[in-house]
Scaffold this motif. Structure first.
Motif, short mmCIF file in Angstrom:
data_model
loop_
_atom_site.label_atom_id
_atom_site.label_comp_id
_atom_site.label_asym_id
_atom_site.label_seq_id
_atom_site.Cartn_x
_atom_site.Cartn_y
_atom_site.Cartn_z
N ILE A 18 0.85 -1.20 0.00
CA ILE A 18 0.00 0.00 0.00
C ILE A 18 0.88 1.24 0.00
CG2 ILE A 18 -1.69 1.32 1.34
CD1 ILE A 18 -2.80 -1.33 2.35
N ASP A 19 0.58 2.16 -0.89
CA ASP A 19 1.29 3.43 -0.94
C ASP A 19 0.72 4.32 0.18
OD1 ASP A 19 2.38 5.93 -1.47
OD2 ASP A 19 2.24 5.69 -3.64
N ILE A 20 1.36 4.30 1.32
CA ILE A 20 0.84 5.00 2.50
C ILE A 20 0.78 6.50 2.27
CG2 ILE A 20 1.32 5.54 4.92
CD1 ILE A 20 2.27 2.74 5.32
N TYR A 21 1.81 7.06 1.65
CA TYR A 21 1.83 8.50 1.40
C TYR A 21 0.65 8.91 0.51
CZ TYR A 21 3.31 12.95 -0.65
OH TYR A 21 3.36 14.24 -1.07
N ARG A 22 0.41 8.18 -0.56
CA ARG A 22 -0.69 8.51 -1.47
C ARG A 22 -2.04 8.37 -0.77
NH1 ARG A 22 -4.40 5.87 -4.04
NH2 ARG A 22 -3.57 3.89 -3.28
N ALA A 23 -2.22 7.29 0.00
CA ALA A 23 -3.50 7.06 0.66
C ALA A 23 -3.79 8.13 1.72
CB ALA A 23 -3.50 5.68 1.31
N LYS A 24 -2.79 8.49 2.50
CA LYS A 24 -2.98 9.53 3.52
C LYS A 24 -3.27 10.88 2.86
CE LYS A 24 -0.15 7.67 7.30
NZ LYS A 24 1.05 7.92 8.13
N LEU A 25 -2.58 11.17 1.78
CA LEU A 25 -2.81 12.43 1.08
C LEU A 25 -4.22 12.48 0.50
CD1 LEU A 25 -0.99 14.89 0.68
CD2 LEU A 25 -0.47 14.06 -1.62
N ALA A 26 -4.70 11.35 0.00
CA ALA A 26 -6.07 11.29 -0.52
C ALA A 26 -7.07 11.57 0.60
CB ALA A 26 -6.33 9.93 -1.15
N ALA A 27 -6.81 11.05 1.79
CA ALA A 27 -7.72 11.26 2.92
C ALA A 27 -7.81 12.73 3.28
CB ALA A 27 -7.26 10.45 4.13
N ILE A 28 -6.68 13.41 3.32
CA ILE A 28 -6.69 14.82 3.71
C ILE A 28 -7.33 15.68 2.62
CG2 ILE A 28 -4.43 15.55 2.84
CD1 ILE A 28 -3.99 16.99 5.48
N ILE A 29 -7.17 15.30 1.35
CA ILE A 29 -7.78 16.08 0.26
C ILE A 29 -9.30 15.94 0.29
CG2 ILE A 29 -8.04 16.17 -2.25
CD1 ILE A 29 -5.06 15.45 -2.46
N VAL A 30 -9.78 14.71 0.42
CA VAL A 30 -11.23 14.49 0.49
C VAL A 30 -11.83 15.22 1.69
CG1 VAL A 30 -13.03 12.76 0.84
CG2 VAL A 30 -11.15 12.29 -0.73
N SER A 31 -11.18 15.10 2.83
CA SER A 31 -11.67 15.74 4.05
C SER A 31 -11.69 17.26 3.91
CB SER A 31 -10.80 15.32 5.23
OG SER A 31 -11.33 15.79 6.44
N ALA A 32 -10.63 17.81 3.34
CA ALA A 32 -10.55 19.27 3.15
C ALA A 32 -11.62 19.76 2.18
CB ALA A 32 -9.16 19.65 2.64
N ALA A 33 -11.89 18.99 1.12
CA ALA A 33 -12.89 19.41 0.13
C ALA A 33 -14.28 19.49 0.75
CB ALA A 33 -12.88 18.44 -1.05
N ILE A 34 -14.67 18.45 1.49
CA ILE A 34 -16.00 18.45 2.12
C ILE A 34 -16.11 19.57 3.16
CG2 ILE A 34 -17.59 17.12 3.56
CD1 ILE A 34 -16.44 14.58 2.29
N THR A 35 -15.07 19.73 3.97
CA THR A 35 -15.11 20.74 5.02
C THR A 35 -15.15 22.15 4.44
OG1 THR A 35 -13.79 19.25 6.41
CG2 THR A 35 -13.99 21.53 7.14
N SER A 36 -14.41 22.40 3.36
CA SER A 36 -14.41 23.73 2.76
C SER A 36 -15.76 24.06 2.13
CB SER A 36 -13.29 23.84 1.72
OG SER A 36 -13.47 22.90 0.68
N LEU A 37 -16.41 23.07 1.50
CA LEU A 37 -17.74 23.31 0.95
C LEU A 37 -18.73 23.63 2.07
CD1 LEU A 37 -19.67 23.35 -1.45
CD2 LEU A 37 -19.98 20.88 -1.16
N ALA A 38 -18.60 22.92 3.18
CA ALA A 38 -19.44 23.24 4.35
C ALA A 38 -19.15 24.65 4.84
CB ALA A 38 -19.18 22.23 5.46
N GLY A 39 -17.88 25.07 4.78
CA GLY A 39 -17.52 26.43 5.18
C GLY A 39 -18.16 27.49 4.30
#
Length: 335
Positions: free
Chosen positions: A210-231
């Motif tokens: 598992i590419d840990i760096y890629r997977a973690k980065l995907a998690a933060i991008i998805v989380s940031a996108a949803i949170t910013s739209l809520a903002g």
């Protein structure tokens, strides 16, 4: 949504659709005050689900999630106030900038193996830097805040996010449902399984390829996108933004309390947590104002902390896991 419902039995499917239907019909039975509380419930359910993707699914503790909601709100508001760009269009660059901030944080943290409490401190540092920057930026209103002017009733509507409580009730409900379905789809995907493997045992996940760096980065991008739209939605609902509020760590704490109280790592946890904590906070604010004569800063946070200690001492996994077992509503899709 169809895939999610397919994982439920008949009773569970009826319960889920019944809950959604009751929420859709809610405004017919709620007064203006109760509707405003439900708007906040939906908002905290959405941002709680976004944070749950990072911490509950991927095991990355962020204490500066207010950064993304603040950035989303400020970017969309400034584009609307200064250039007349409707918030629905302005939400695209707002989400893009928030995701870029998440990528920078992720690159610094995940590339150099900064994790645990140090990653949490890094997220706080970025949120605090944003607060200081907007506090001293005259173009964004500075410490005096940024106010989104009201427009004539004839021009008000969904496109400009300038309607009344009823409009924002359904907007926030739609956001909460969308974030729930997105989280369910992601957790059932290959990426979601990679997140769970990283959360449980990073070294074993790396050994499996598992590419840990890629997977973690995907998690933060998805989380940031949803949170910013809520903002974006929250900024136009409140019609004002203040750096001391938008980027305050206490807002991040309130965001993450819902998933922790409801059940970290579960899909229903952020929803149950928001349903418990948001009305509780509003009741405490009203009681303290009545008893003391004015608002008492931090009273709701103190009550949240006390409630969290009670829940941890009785059920360390949160409210939802035990509740779902008692009700017979613990399918794999909603655990």
């Amino acid at each position: 949504m169809h895939r999610l419902l397919g994982q439920l039995d008949r009773r569970q499917r009826l319960a889920f659709l019944g809950l959604v239907g009751a929420l859709i019909l809610g405004p017919a039975f709620l007064d203006r005050y109760l509707m405003s509380i439900m708007i906040l419930v939906f908002w905290y359910a959405a941002v709680g689900q976004a944070w749950n993707i990072m911490m509950g699914f991927c095991g990355q503790l962020s204490l500066g999630h207010c950064l993304y909601s603040g950035i989303g709100g400020y970017v969309a508001a400034l584009l609307w106030v200064n250039y007349g760009i409707p918030p629905w269009l302005a939400a695209v660059p707002a989400m893009g900038i928030a995701c870029a901030c998440g990528i920078v944080i992720g690159w610094l943290a995940f590339r150099y193996d900064i994790g645990g409490v140090y990653f949490a401190l890094l997220t706080i540092a970025f949120a605090e830097m944003a607060r200081i920057a907007f506090d001293n930026w005259a173009g964004g209103g500075g410490a005096a805040g940024l106010f989104i002017p009201l427009i004539p009733a004839a021009d008000a509507g969904l496109w400009t996010l300038s309607g009344g409580p009823l409009q924002f009730y359904y907007l926030m409900l739609g956001l909460a449902i969308t974030s729930f379905v997105a989280a369910a789809a992601l957790r059932a995907s290959r990426l979601g399984h990679e997140w769970l493997a990283i959360r449980e045992e990073p070294e074993a996940a790396r050994a499996l390829g598992i590419d840990i760096y890629r997977a973690k980065l995907a998690a933060i991008i998805v989380s940031a996108a949803i949170t910013s739209l809520a903002g974006v939605f929250y900024a136009f609902y409140q019609r004002n933004l203040f750096p001391s509020d938008a980027f305050d760590v206490s807002r991040s704490i309130i965001m993450i309390m819902g998933p922790i109280v409801g059940g970290l790592g579960t899909l229903m946890g952020p929803v149950i947590g928001a349903l418990i904590l948001t009305p509780l906070g509003q009741i405490l604010i009203a009681l303290t104002e009545r008893l003391v004569g004015h608002a008492v800063p931090g009273a709701s946070l103190l009550a949240y902390g006390a409630l969290l200690m009670v829940i941890i001492s009785t059920n360390a996994n949160g409210v939802w896991p035990g509740l779902s077992r008692r009700l017979g509503l613990a399918p794999r899709a909603l655990r």
